[in-house]
Scaffold this active site. Structure first.
Site, PDB file in Angstrom:
ATOM      1  CG  HIS A 206      -0.243  -0.064   2.539  1.00  0.00           C
ATOM      2  ND1 HIS A 206       0.507   0.978   3.041  1.00  0.00           N
ATOM      3  CD2 HIS A 206      -0.151  -1.065   3.451  1.00  0.00           C
ATOM      4  CE1 HIS A 206       1.010   0.628   4.227  1.00  0.00           C
ATOM      5  NE2 HIS A 206       0.629  -0.600   4.484  1.00  0.00           N
ATOM      6  CG  ASP A 332       3.123 -20.776  12.431  1.00  0.00           C
ATOM      7  OD1 ASP A 332       3.620 -20.613  13.558  1.00  0.00           O
ATOM      8  OD2 ASP A 332       3.680 -21.430  11.523  1.00  0.00           O
ATOM      9  CB  SER A 347       2.138  -3.309   5.586  1.00  0.00           C
ATOM     10  OG  SER A 347       0.950  -3.185   6.317  1.00  0.00           O
TER      11      SER A 347
END
Length: 383
Positions: A206, A332, A347
């Site tokens: 992003h 996990d 991110s």
């Protein structure tokens, strides 16, 4: 008398040691302040690792600027790249001075005023004053102060269009001349590299956006810096966590940011750094969106320095979305124990399925941090 001489001697030694300690503390404080002055909106201090950037500076940006399709080429799907997952310090300079907000203040007569009201608005970029180009907040403030209330010609950019208007600053109750605009000239934080292609990289999934306005930053240059993750604030329901790290902006520069787009940042890394860091790294092909399916996949991460692969379950695949193409659930236990799921700073972490890079982590579900969104690599590569 001997007893007093010994006492005086010990007092003198103690005073000397105290002075030495104070000297060291002052030196440390000065070095920390120097780092802060170059710095960040996040609390980041010195990094003591190797320096790879002997010949790399952010001024190289103008010479190396490339569009995304030119940087990676049409044959990107035909060659193997390296899934990274490495957390990096990101610093970007604005293209001009960004207007964060327009606000009124009390002038010398005690009346509310705002000289730039109806002229500037949030998201504008002031690029020159009286014909002189500016790139720093301090330059704008100095010119306004030196003008002593005289009319000033502002040149600013809005939606890629350039405007020019005259403004008369007013003196506030403290005697300082102001425009009535809250501005900034940089942004910084921690993000993750998705993949490395030779020395080229893509990261974040992003855009780099202003934390106050949420608007994508219009940037003139930027750098990637090595960072030590010093703390991981775990995510909980309605309380997203984050990666916290230390960066020394003077000696940890290892990459130049060539562009900031809605689907991520891209640029190039120092050749020596790539050779040292990634020479033996796993390589794989990039998958297109049509190849992505529900089921088992992995988040690759180097937040602890070494490569770790954390299992996720892809629950929904949306080929029509611009960015939220993958909805996944972290299953996990090691990652849940370490971070609580997805945290700010992750991110850009690559998502791998069937031995190919399919996307990157972009968002976390606020009410359930074990769930998140990812963007297709195919969409990251689009302009």
């Amino acid at each position: 008398m001997k007893k007093y001489k010994k006492l005086i001697l010990w007092v003198s030694v103690a005073d000397l040691l105290l002075l030495m300690v104070l000297f060291v503390l002052c030196a440390v404080a000065d070095s920390i302040r120097a780092g802060e002055n170059e710095g960040s909106e996040i609390n980041m201090y010195g990094y003591s690792g190797e320096t790879y950037n002997a010949s790399m500076t952010m001024e190289d940006h103008a010479a190396s600027m490339k569009l995304k399709d030119k940087a990676f080429g049409d044959d990107i799907y035909e060659r193997q790249v390296i899934p990274s997952g490495e957390a990096m310090g990101i610093y970007m300079k604005t293209d001009g001075v960004m207007v964060v907000d327009v606000c009124s203040f009390r002038n010398s007569d005690g009346k509310a005023c705002c000289p730039v009201e109806g002229i500037l608005q949030t998201g504008d970029y002031i690029v020159s004053v009286d014909g002189r180009n500016i790139s720093k907040r301090s330059e704008l403030l100095s010119m306004v102060a030196a003008g002593n209330g005289q009319s000033m010609d502002l040149e600013y950019v809005r939606d890629d269009k350039t405007f020019r208007k005259s403004v008369i600053p007013e003196k506030n109750e403290s005697g300082n001349y102001l425009l009535g605009a809250w501005v900034k000239d940089d942004v910084s934080g921690i993000g993750t590299i998705t993949f490395v292609d030779g020395t080229r990289f893509m990261a974040l999934g992003h855009s780099v956006s202003d934390v106050d306005t949420g608007l994508m930053m219009r940037c003139s240059t930027g750098g990637m810096y090595t960072t030590n993750i010093t703390n991981i604030s775990k995510s909980y329901s309605d309380q997203p966590g984050r990666l916290q790290g230390s960066i020394a902006y003077r000696k940890a520069l290892v990459g130049i940011i060539d562009g900031n787009s809605a689907s991520g940042i891209y640029g190039h890394l120092d050749e020596a750094y790539c050779s040292t860091r990634y020479s033996d790294a796993e390589r794989m092909y990039i998958a297109k969106g049509d190849d992505v399916r529900s089921g088992r996949a992995y988040i690759y991460s180097r937040m602890n320095g070494e490569l770790s692969k954390y299992e996720i379950d892809i629950e929904i695949v949306d080929c029509d979305a611009d960015d939220k193409n993958i909805e996944f659930h972290v299953i996990d236990n090691d990652l849940i124990e370490l971070t609580g799921g997805v945290v700010q700073g992750m991110s850009g972490s690559p998502i791998v399925q069937d031995g190919k890079i399919i996307g990157a982590v972009t968002h976390v579900f606020v009410n359930d941090p074990t769930r998140g969104y990812g963007i297709f690599i195919e969409n990251m590569l689009e302009e």
